[in-house]
Scaffold this active site. Structure first.
Site, mmCIF file in Angstrom:
data_model
loop_
_atom_site.group_PDB
_atom_site.id
_atom_site.type_symbol
_atom_site.label_atom_id
_atom_site.label_comp_id
_atom_site.label_asym_id
_atom_site.label_seq_id
_atom_site.Cartn_x
_atom_site.Cartn_y
_atom_site.Cartn_z
ATOM 1 C CG HIS A 1 -47.448 4.920 4.401
ATOM 2 N ND1 HIS A 1 -46.329 5.557 4.905
ATOM 3 C CD2 HIS A 1 -48.000 4.232 5.430
ATOM 4 C CE1 HIS A 1 -46.208 5.256 6.183
ATOM 5 N NE2 HIS A 1 -47.207 4.460 6.529
ATOM 6 C CB CYS B 1 -47.795 7.401 8.697
ATOM 7 S SG CYS B 1 -47.802 5.841 9.626
ATOM 8 C CD GLU C 1 -45.089 7.537 2.129
ATOM 9 O OE1 GLU C 1 -44.705 6.465 2.640
ATOM 10 O OE2 GLU C 1 -46.201 8.057 2.368
#
Length: 259
Positions: free
Chosen positions: A220, A112, A222
């Site tokens: 994203h 990001c 994660e």
């Protein structure tokens, strides 16, 4: 060999009048559970860092997302209030760390804000409020209270065949959770575009001729480590690169000790 250590640079946050060094736990959790590494949080400072000293002690660099944006002056643009919020201490920490990690062949995963920092660190530029550009979708985070919904996987991305990213997650169409209002404008000369959204927005890059895994993604991964296959594959590839670097570093150290 001990568990490899990955550096994550912090953000500056003001909470109830106190200034905090902070990073979202979702990145720490993903590094530990998805990449099978331990984490070292690097404080954000506008000066005083020993970047080689930091990198001497770690085996990888994970650059997280953030609510702040890279200051436009760092890519030759005039800053406006709409470009913020800013975090100059983070900029002064991450950009040199990124450049030095690449020079040293230390594995890098930038997410990001991280992919935007990677692009700026290597000479590229950014576009702000891309949703106002004709033909570009609204990639911003939905205004909903539930994080699982806000970070929902809803966008198609096309991964370039033969790319570094394709080696990790496979080529062709994948679905991701890309939440941003800024994006890469002019790609840095040392970066190869690895994936595009269907509206042409750059969603992943890699460092050309890098000595190690060096990938940036706009989405994203994660958040969904543990439940989403693509997210798991990306963090596993990063973790494998970190372990390979750590093993080579240890071997070099043992050879030097035996000499």
């Amino acid at each position: 060999m001990s568990v490899p250590l990955v550096a994550i640079p912090c953000d500056i946050r003001e909470i109830e009048g106190n200034v905090w060094q902070a990073t979202p736990n979702q990145y720490v959790r993903a590094a530990v559970k998805g990449a099978d590494v331990m984490v070292f949080l690097v404080p954000a400072q506008e000066n005083g860092h020993d970047f080689d000293g930091i990198l001497d002690r770690v085996d990888g660099l994970l650059v997280s997302g953030s609510r702040t944006n890279v200051h436009p002056s760092l890519y030759g643009a005039q800053a406006t209030e709409a470009d913020g919020p800013f975090d100059p201490a983070r900029d002064a920490t991450t950009l040199p760390l990124i450049r030095r990690a690449i020079e040293r062949g230390i594995p890098l995963l930038a997410i990001c804000r991280g992919i935007q920092e990677l692009n700026v660190a290597l000479g590229g530029t950014l576009a702000n409020d891309i949703q106002d550009t004709p033909g570009i979708w609204d990639h911003r985070k939905p205004d909903v209270p539930e994080l699982d919904e806000a970070y929902g996987i809803r966008q198609n991305v096309i991964v370039k065949e033969g790319s570094c990213l394709a080696a990790a997650v496979g080529p062709g169409e994948i679905q991701v959770n890309s939440l941003h209002r800024q994006a890469i404008s002019r790609t840095a000369p040392r970066l190869a575009v690895e994936a595009l959204a269907e509206d042409g927005t750059i969603e992943a890059v890699s460092v050309i001729d890098s000595k190690a895994f060096a990938v940036g993604v706009q989405w994203h991964p994660e958040y969904w480590v543990g439940t989403d296959g693509t997210s798991n594959k990306l963090f596993k590839a990063f973790g494998d690169a970190v372990r390979d670097y750590a093993a080579r570093k240890q071997h070099t150290s043992e050879k030097a000790g035996a000499a």
